[in-house]
Design a protein around this motif. Structure first.
Motif, PDB file in Angstrom:
ATOM      1  N   ASP A   2      -2.304  -4.211  -3.381  1.00  0.00           N
ATOM      2  CA  ASP A   2      -3.175  -3.198  -3.971  1.00  0.00           C
ATOM      3  C   ASP A   2      -4.602  -3.315  -3.450  1.00  0.00           C
ATOM      4  OD1 ASP A   2      -1.086  -2.151  -5.445  1.00  0.00           O
ATOM      5  OD2 ASP A   2      -1.550  -3.351  -7.217  1.00  0.00           O
ATOM      6  N   GLN A   3      -5.075  -4.545  -3.256  1.00  0.00           N
ATOM      7  CA  GLN A   3      -6.426  -4.735  -2.731  1.00  0.00           C
ATOM      8  C   GLN A   3      -6.526  -4.215  -1.304  1.00  0.00           C
ATOM      9  OE1 GLN A   3      -7.196  -8.899  -3.212  1.00  0.00           O
ATOM     10  NE2 GLN A   3      -7.847  -8.664  -5.319  1.00  0.00           N
ATOM     11  N   LEU A   4      -5.489  -4.416  -0.518  1.00  0.00           N
ATOM     12  CA  LEU A   4      -5.491  -3.919   0.855  1.00  0.00           C
ATOM     13  C   LEU A   4      -5.480  -2.402   0.879  1.00  0.00           C
ATOM     14  CD1 LEU A   4      -2.958  -6.390   2.497  1.00  0.00           C
ATOM     15  CD2 LEU A   4      -5.438  -6.360   2.775  1.00  0.00           C
ATOM     16  N   GLY A   9      -8.992   3.552   5.086  1.00  0.00           N
ATOM     17  CA  GLY A   9      -8.104   3.661   6.237  1.00  0.00           C
ATOM     18  C   GLY A   9      -6.869   2.787   6.180  1.00  0.00           C
ATOM     19  N   VAL A  10      -6.686   2.064   5.073  1.00  0.00           N
ATOM     20  CA  VAL A  10      -5.516   1.190   4.933  1.00  0.00           C
ATOM     21  C   VAL A  10      -4.589   1.789   3.885  1.00  0.00           C
ATOM     22  CG1 VAL A  10      -4.673  -1.103   4.330  1.00  0.00           C
ATOM     23  CG2 VAL A  10      -6.829  -0.860   5.566  1.00  0.00           C
ATOM     24  N   GLY A  11      -3.432   2.223   4.330  1.00  0.00           N
ATOM     25  CA  GLY A  11      -2.416   2.735   3.428  1.00  0.00           C
ATOM     26  C   GLY A  11      -1.311   1.712   3.286  1.00  0.00           C
ATOM     27  N   PRO A  12      -0.228   2.105   2.670  1.00  0.00           N
ATOM     28  CA  PRO A  12       0.859   1.151   2.419  1.00  0.00           C
ATOM     29  C   PRO A  12       1.485   0.577   3.691  1.00  0.00           C
ATOM     30  CG  PRO A  12       1.392   3.327   1.517  1.00  0.00           C
ATOM     31  CD  PRO A  12       0.014   3.404   2.078  1.00  0.00           C
ATOM     32  N   ILE A  18      -0.385  -6.000   7.675  1.00  0.00           N
ATOM     33  CA  ILE A  18      -1.327  -7.105   7.450  1.00  0.00           C
ATOM     34  C   ILE A  18      -0.622  -8.259   6.744  1.00  0.00           C
ATOM     35  CG2 ILE A  18      -3.415  -7.795   6.205  1.00  0.00           C
ATOM     36  CD1 ILE A  18      -4.435  -4.879   6.708  1.00  0.00           C
ATOM     37  N   VAL A  19       0.146  -7.953   5.716  1.00  0.00           N
ATOM     38  CA  VAL A  19       0.881  -8.992   4.980  1.00  0.00           C
ATOM     39  C   VAL A  19       1.886  -9.680   5.904  1.00  0.00           C
ATOM     40  CG1 VAL A  19       2.555  -9.381   3.123  1.00  0.00           C
ATOM     41  CG2 VAL A  19       0.548  -7.941   2.722  1.00  0.00           C
ATOM     42  N   ASP A  47     -14.570  -0.279  10.837  1.00  0.00           N
ATOM     43  CA  ASP A  47     -14.684   0.135   9.437  1.00  0.00           C
ATOM     44  C   ASP A  47     -14.404  -1.009   8.470  1.00  0.00           C
ATOM     45  OD1 ASP A  47     -15.203   2.715  10.302  1.00  0.00           O
ATOM     46  OD2 ASP A  47     -13.156   3.443   9.934  1.00  0.00           O
ATOM     47  N   LEU A  48     -13.506  -1.904   8.840  1.00  0.00           N
ATOM     48  CA  LEU A  48     -13.073  -2.971   7.938  1.00  0.00           C
ATOM     49  C   LEU A  48     -13.871  -4.264   8.055  1.00  0.00           C
ATOM     50  CD1 LEU A  48      -9.206  -2.626   8.338  1.00  0.00           C
ATOM     51  CD2 LEU A  48     -10.611  -1.844   6.421  1.00  0.00           C
TER      52      LEU A  48
END
Length: 54
Positions: A2-4, A9-12, A18-19, A47-48
């Motif tokens: 959820d934090q990600l 620009g970060v969706g599921p 990333i995980v 952006d990140l």
């Protein structure tokens, strides 16, 4: 996850990449290592970069 998802620009799908990267490589040692994640290019990294804490 959820934090990600809350990052711009970060969706599921990218959050899962990333995980998966963290699980395969034992976590991130630097913010720059995000560039190794599938789906994070120059623009998304810019952006990140300032939003990520290790």
């Amino acid at each position: 996850m959820d934090q990600l998802d809350a990052l711009p620009g970060v969706g599921p799908v990218l959050a899962q990449h990333i995980v998966d990267y963290r699980l395969q490589h034992g976590g991130f040692r630097s913010v720059g290592e995000l560039r190794q994640v599938n789906g994070i290019g120059d623009r998304r990294f810019a952006d990140l970069q300032s939003l990520v804490r290790l």
